[in-house]
Design a protein around this motif. Structure first.
Motif, PDB file in Angstrom:
ATOM      1  N   ALA A   1     -48.001 -14.549 -18.870  1.00  0.00           N
ATOM      2  CA  ALA A   1     -48.009 -13.262 -18.188  1.00  0.00           C
ATOM      3  C   ALA A   1     -46.631 -13.070 -17.573  1.00  0.00           C
ATOM      4  O   ALA A   1     -46.111 -13.974 -16.919  1.00  0.00           O
ATOM      5  N   ILE A   2     -46.051 -11.891 -17.809  1.00  0.00           N
ATOM      6  CA  ILE A   2     -44.764 -11.560 -17.194  1.00  0.00           C
ATOM      7  C   ILE A   2     -44.934 -10.362 -16.270  1.00  0.00           C
ATOM      8  O   ILE A   2     -45.837  -9.542 -16.469  1.00  0.00           O
ATOM      9  N   ASP A   3     -44.073 -10.277 -15.248  1.00  0.00           N
ATOM     10  CA  ASP A   3     -44.075  -9.087 -14.403  1.00  0.00           C
ATOM     11  C   ASP A   3     -43.083  -8.082 -14.956  1.00  0.00           C
ATOM     12  O   ASP A   3     -42.486  -8.292 -16.016  1.00  0.00           O
ATOM     13  N   ARG A   4     -42.870  -6.972 -14.248  1.00  0.00           N
ATOM     14  CA  ARG A   4     -42.001  -5.906 -14.750  1.00  0.00           C
ATOM     15  C   ARG A   4     -40.535  -6.332 -14.836  1.00  0.00           C
ATOM     16  O   ARG A   4     -39.749  -5.705 -15.508  1.00  0.00           O
ATOM     17  N   ASN A   5     -40.169  -7.424 -14.132  1.00  0.00           N
ATOM     18  CA  ASN A   5     -38.814  -7.967 -14.240  1.00  0.00           C
ATOM     19  C   ASN A   5     -38.736  -9.079 -15.282  1.00  0.00           C
ATOM     20  O   ASN A   5     -37.733  -9.779 -15.354  1.00  0.00           O
ATOM     21  N   GLU A   6     -39.823  -9.262 -16.027  1.00  0.00           N
ATOM     22  CA  GLU A   6     -39.950 -10.261 -17.091  1.00  0.00           C
ATOM     23  C   GLU A   6     -39.913 -11.703 -16.580  1.00  0.00           C
ATOM     24  O   GLU A   6     -39.576 -12.624 -17.314  1.00  0.00           O
ATOM     25  N   ARG A   7     -40.292 -11.896 -15.334  1.00  0.00           N
ATOM     26  CA  ARG A   7     -40.459 -13.253 -14.809  1.00  0.00           C
ATOM     27  C   ARG A   7     -41.837 -13.752 -15.219  1.00  0.00           C
ATOM     28  O   ARG A   7     -42.819 -13.007 -15.175  1.00  0.00           O
TER      29      ARG A   7
END
Length: 194
Positions: free
Chosen positions: A98-104
């Motif tokens: 799972a990534i967040d909107r900053n691709e972390r």
């Protein structure tokens, strides 16, 4: 009667003209039929040069490409609100994450039925450091990963174990069975139910 027909025609024409005008501007593209415009990304695909594979990426509602197609081998989430499940052998270490909107990377996906776990009773299983926990529909971890085995939530409870063994049945090697002598139940905030 004539007035109602004339007013209906004017409203229909004016409404359609406004929609066309907004639709054709790149700044404020949205469907007027949807009164709630929200901030999310949408999965899209482009065909690979060979024409065999599709490359997936994410666009915003204004059609701006936010994540280039092909950055991830597979994008599992169609509507990317707060997190998305993606896979790429090089970028994610051969895991669906799972990534967040900053691709972390937030956590690893718990794989069930050839994809990320389903949302059941408001929560789904996730993995971090080899342990299973639970996150909500926004991707927020609500029960820290600490279990070796964990069932989906149903009616507010889930069966979990701190030590268990996973085995593959001889007659069905595609699936695993979880065995433990110390199963217990938890509620949706992680408290043990007695």
């Amino acid at each position: 009667m004539k007035i109602i027909v004339i007013v209906t025609i004017i409203i229909t024409f004016f409404g359609y003209s406004c929609f066309q005008q907004i639709k054709n501007t790149n700044k404020d593209y949205y469907d007027l039929r949807d009164s709630t415009v929200t901030d999310y990304l949408v999965r899209f695909s482009h065909d690979n040069i060979s024409g065999i594979d599709s490359l997936f990426g994410y666009k915003d509602l204004r059609e701006n490409i936010i994540i280039q197609p092909g950055k991830y081998f597979q994008c599992f989430t169609d509507t990317f609100r707060t997190f998305a499940f993606v896979f790429d052998e090089k970028l994610t270490g051969s895991k669906v994450v799972a990534i967040d909107r900053n691709e972390r990377i937030l956590f690893d996906a718990y794989i069930f039925d050839n994809g990320p776990d389903y949302l059941n009773d408001g929560l789904f299983r996730i993995i971090r450091n080899g342990k299973i926990g639970y996150a909500n529909e926004k991707g927020i971890i609500v029960i820290a990963p600490q279990f070796e085995c964990a069932d989906p939530f149903e009616n507010g409870t889930a069966r979990v174990s701190l030590n268990c063994k996973k085995t593959q049945p001889l007659n069905n090697p595609e699936h695993t069975m979880e065995k433990s002598d110390s199963w217990f139940f938890i509620d949706k905030i992680g408290n043990i139910i007695k």
